[in-house]
Design a protein around this motif. Sequence first.
Motif, short mmCIF file in Angstrom:
data_model
loop_
_atom_site.label_atom_id
_atom_site.label_comp_id
_atom_site.label_asym_id
_atom_site.label_seq_id
_atom_site.Cartn_x
_atom_site.Cartn_y
_atom_site.Cartn_z
N GLN A 175 0.84 -1.20 0.00
CA GLN A 175 0.00 0.00 0.00
C GLN A 175 0.87 1.25 0.00
O GLN A 175 0.56 2.23 -0.67
CB GLN A 175 -0.94 0.02 1.21
N GLY A 176 1.97 1.22 0.74
CA GLY A 176 2.86 2.37 0.77
C GLY A 176 3.46 2.68 -0.58
O GLY A 176 3.57 3.85 -0.98
N ALA A 177 3.86 1.65 -1.33
CA ALA A 177 4.41 1.86 -2.67
C ALA A 177 3.34 2.38 -3.62
O ALA A 177 3.62 3.23 -4.48
CB ALA A 177 5.01 0.56 -3.20
N SER A 178 2.11 1.89 -3.48
CA SER A 178 1.03 2.36 -4.34
C SER A 178 0.71 3.83 -4.08
O SER A 178 0.47 4.61 -5.02
CB SER A 178 -0.22 1.51 -4.13
N VAL A 179 0.70 4.22 -2.81
CA VAL A 179 0.46 5.63 -2.48
C VAL A 179 1.61 6.50 -3.00
O VAL A 179 1.39 7.59 -3.55
CB VAL A 179 0.26 5.79 -0.97
N LEU A 180 2.83 6.02 -2.85
CA LEU A 180 3.97 6.78 -3.38
C LEU A 180 3.92 6.86 -4.90
O LEU A 180 4.34 7.87 -5.48
CB LEU A 180 5.28 6.14 -2.93
N LYS A 181 3.45 5.81 -5.57
CA LYS A 181 3.31 5.88 -7.02
C LYS A 181 2.42 7.06 -7.41
O LYS A 181 2.77 7.86 -8.30
CB LYS A 181 2.74 4.58 -7.58
N ARG A 182 1.31 7.20 -6.73
CA ARG A 182 0.42 8.33 -7.03
C ARG A 182 1.07 9.66 -6.68
O ARG A 182 0.94 10.64 -7.43
CB ARG A 182 -0.90 8.16 -6.27
N LEU A 183 1.80 9.70 -5.56
CA LEU A 183 2.49 10.94 -5.19
C LEU A 183 3.49 11.33 -6.26
O LEU A 183 3.58 12.51 -6.65
CB LEU A 183 3.21 10.75 -3.85
N ILE A 184 4.25 10.37 -6.76
CA ILE A 184 5.22 10.66 -7.81
C ILE A 184 4.51 11.17 -9.05
O ILE A 184 4.92 12.17 -9.67
CB ILE A 184 6.08 9.42 -8.12
N GLN A 185 3.42 10.52 -9.44
CA GLN A 185 2.69 10.93 -10.63
C GLN A 185 2.17 12.35 -10.52
O GLN A 185 2.21 13.12 -11.48
CB GLN A 185 1.55 9.96 -10.90
N GLU A 186 1.65 12.72 -9.34
CA GLU A 186 0.97 14.00 -9.19
C GLU A 186 1.86 15.13 -8.71
O GLU A 186 1.58 16.30 -8.99
CB GLU A 186 -0.22 13.84 -8.23
N GLU A 187 2.93 14.80 -7.98
CA GLU A 187 3.71 15.86 -7.34
C GLU A 187 5.18 15.92 -7.77
O GLU A 187 5.84 16.92 -7.49
CB GLU A 187 3.68 15.66 -5.82
N ILE A 188 5.69 14.88 -8.44
CA ILE A 188 7.14 14.79 -8.62
C ILE A 188 7.55 14.55 -10.07
O ILE A 188 8.42 15.25 -10.61
CB ILE A 188 7.71 13.67 -7.72
N ASP A 189 6.98 13.58 -10.72
CA ASP A 189 7.42 13.14 -12.05
C ASP A 189 7.35 14.29 -13.05
O ASP A 189 6.27 14.81 -13.35
CB ASP A 189 6.52 11.99 -12.51
N GLY A 190 8.52 14.71 -13.56
CA GLY A 190 8.59 15.79 -14.53
C GLY A 190 8.36 17.17 -13.95
O GLY A 190 8.22 18.14 -14.71
N LYS A 191 8.34 17.29 -12.62
CA LYS A 191 8.11 18.56 -11.95
C LYS A 191 9.36 18.99 -11.19
O LYS A 191 10.30 18.20 -11.03
CB LYS A 191 6.90 18.43 -11.00
N PRO A 192 9.42 20.23 -10.68
CA PRO A 192 10.64 20.69 -10.00
C PRO A 192 11.09 19.79 -8.85
O PRO A 192 12.30 19.63 -8.63
CB PRO A 192 10.24 22.08 -9.50
N GLN A 194 11.29 16.73 -8.68
CA GLN A 194 12.07 15.58 -9.14
C GLN A 194 13.57 15.82 -8.97
O GLN A 194 14.33 14.86 -8.78
CB GLN A 194 11.75 15.26 -10.60
N ALA A 195 13.98 17.08 -9.02
CA ALA A 195 15.40 17.39 -8.88
C ALA A 195 15.94 17.02 -7.50
O ALA A 195 17.15 16.88 -7.32
CB ALA A 195 15.64 18.87 -9.15
N ARG A 196 15.05 16.84 -6.52
CA ARG A 196 15.47 16.48 -5.17
C ARG A 196 15.57 14.97 -4.98
O ARG A 196 16.11 14.50 -3.99
CB ARG A 196 14.46 17.02 -4.14
N VAL A 197 15.01 14.19 -5.92
CA VAL A 197 14.87 12.74 -5.71
C VAL A 197 16.17 12.01 -6.09
O VAL A 197 16.60 12.04 -7.25
CB VAL A 197 13.68 12.19 -6.51
N VAL A 198 16.78 11.37 -5.10
CA VAL A 198 17.94 10.51 -5.34
C VAL A 198 17.48 9.25 -6.07
O VAL A 198 18.06 8.83 -7.06
CB VAL A 198 18.62 10.16 -4.01
#
Length: 386
Positions: A175-192, A194-198
């Motif tokens: 469930q944690g990975a699924s919630v993070l998948k949505r977080l990445i899609q909506e808040e991180i992927d291709g957005k500013p 993302q520059a913080r993500v190791v």
Amino acid sequence: MRGALFAGLVLGLLVVGGSAAAEAPRPPANDYGREEAWLCRPGRSDACDIDLTATVVAANGALTRETWTRHPAPEVDCFYVYPTVSADTSPNSDMVPGPEERAVASRQLARFGQVCRIFAPLYRQITIPALRRMTAGETVPVDRDLAYGDIRDAWRHYLARENHGRGVILFGHSQGASVLKRLIQEEIDGKPAQARVVAAYLPGANILVPKGKDVGGDFKAMPLCRSRDQLGCVVSYVTFRERAPPPANSRFGRTTAEGMQVACANPAALGGGRATLNPVFGAKSMHPTAAPPLPWTTPQKPIDTPFVKVPGLISGICMSDDNGAYLAVRVDGDPADPRTDEISGDHLANGVVLPDWGLHSLDVPVAMGDLVELASDQAAAWRGKR
């Protein structure tokens, strides 16, 4: 329900639906400026401040102790979302951590303190009792958006108040990975952000990529990791025994999405091929939903540490076919030596193994050492980039 049904069911629930929340006022948002809103965070004694001493069981049966030390000044952070563990009787959990939330921090998270500052928000996840009821055919007013909204708010708080330009590893299971998948899609992927993500570590969830490619499915800008110094990439896999691959009806490792395949990036061999895995297992419990471990040696020797390592015993390789991909795990035991030649960890229902769950409960422990070592290498690459 002893063990088996809840741990992977949440993936189907979060991905393909489940009961909708009843029409009711949305509970107020959490304040992640409060210490009580976090399961683990830096600078305090909490669920991640535990004894991680392990007994190393050599092939010849010799036992040695391995101590563990937290990094005194890590340069990167870890933002972790735990899997389905809450025993609360409500459809969504409350914000009071029980022994089950604390236990998952010991099994999956605390060891990452060797590499990073740890931030693990509490969130109002879908609970085990709710999943049991849905499995029985009931309509249950679970609120998926409430669970996701908590993690989104915690992430935004972390970025605004805690990050200060640091690199961050995203880590979640089931469930944690699924919630993070949505977080990445909506808040991180291709957005500013993302520059913080190791890197993002998302074991135990079906992350989709186009067949033969590393990016372009669930994530449009974040590819699968294929080298140990690659940054801004994703490690995802679902685990099955090599001798028992995911069946056609498996909840993990298979998809019917046209042109897509479930991702597999082996943290011990990102470039492909078979590699020896570096697991860290509970000495007396593989997982609350699985059978207890077999004796680690014959004759059995007493082990007084909370964790066990078995170097050289287990290997893994990403395997795929037209309909899926998975991390195939093999136990490379030797009947001539005194160390165990088998591991437990399969999901059980009334004592019967459920083949469509595979080794879901061991997704993290079976590669724990590899994930921590990879985090260390990617943290070093992040430092070099700075």
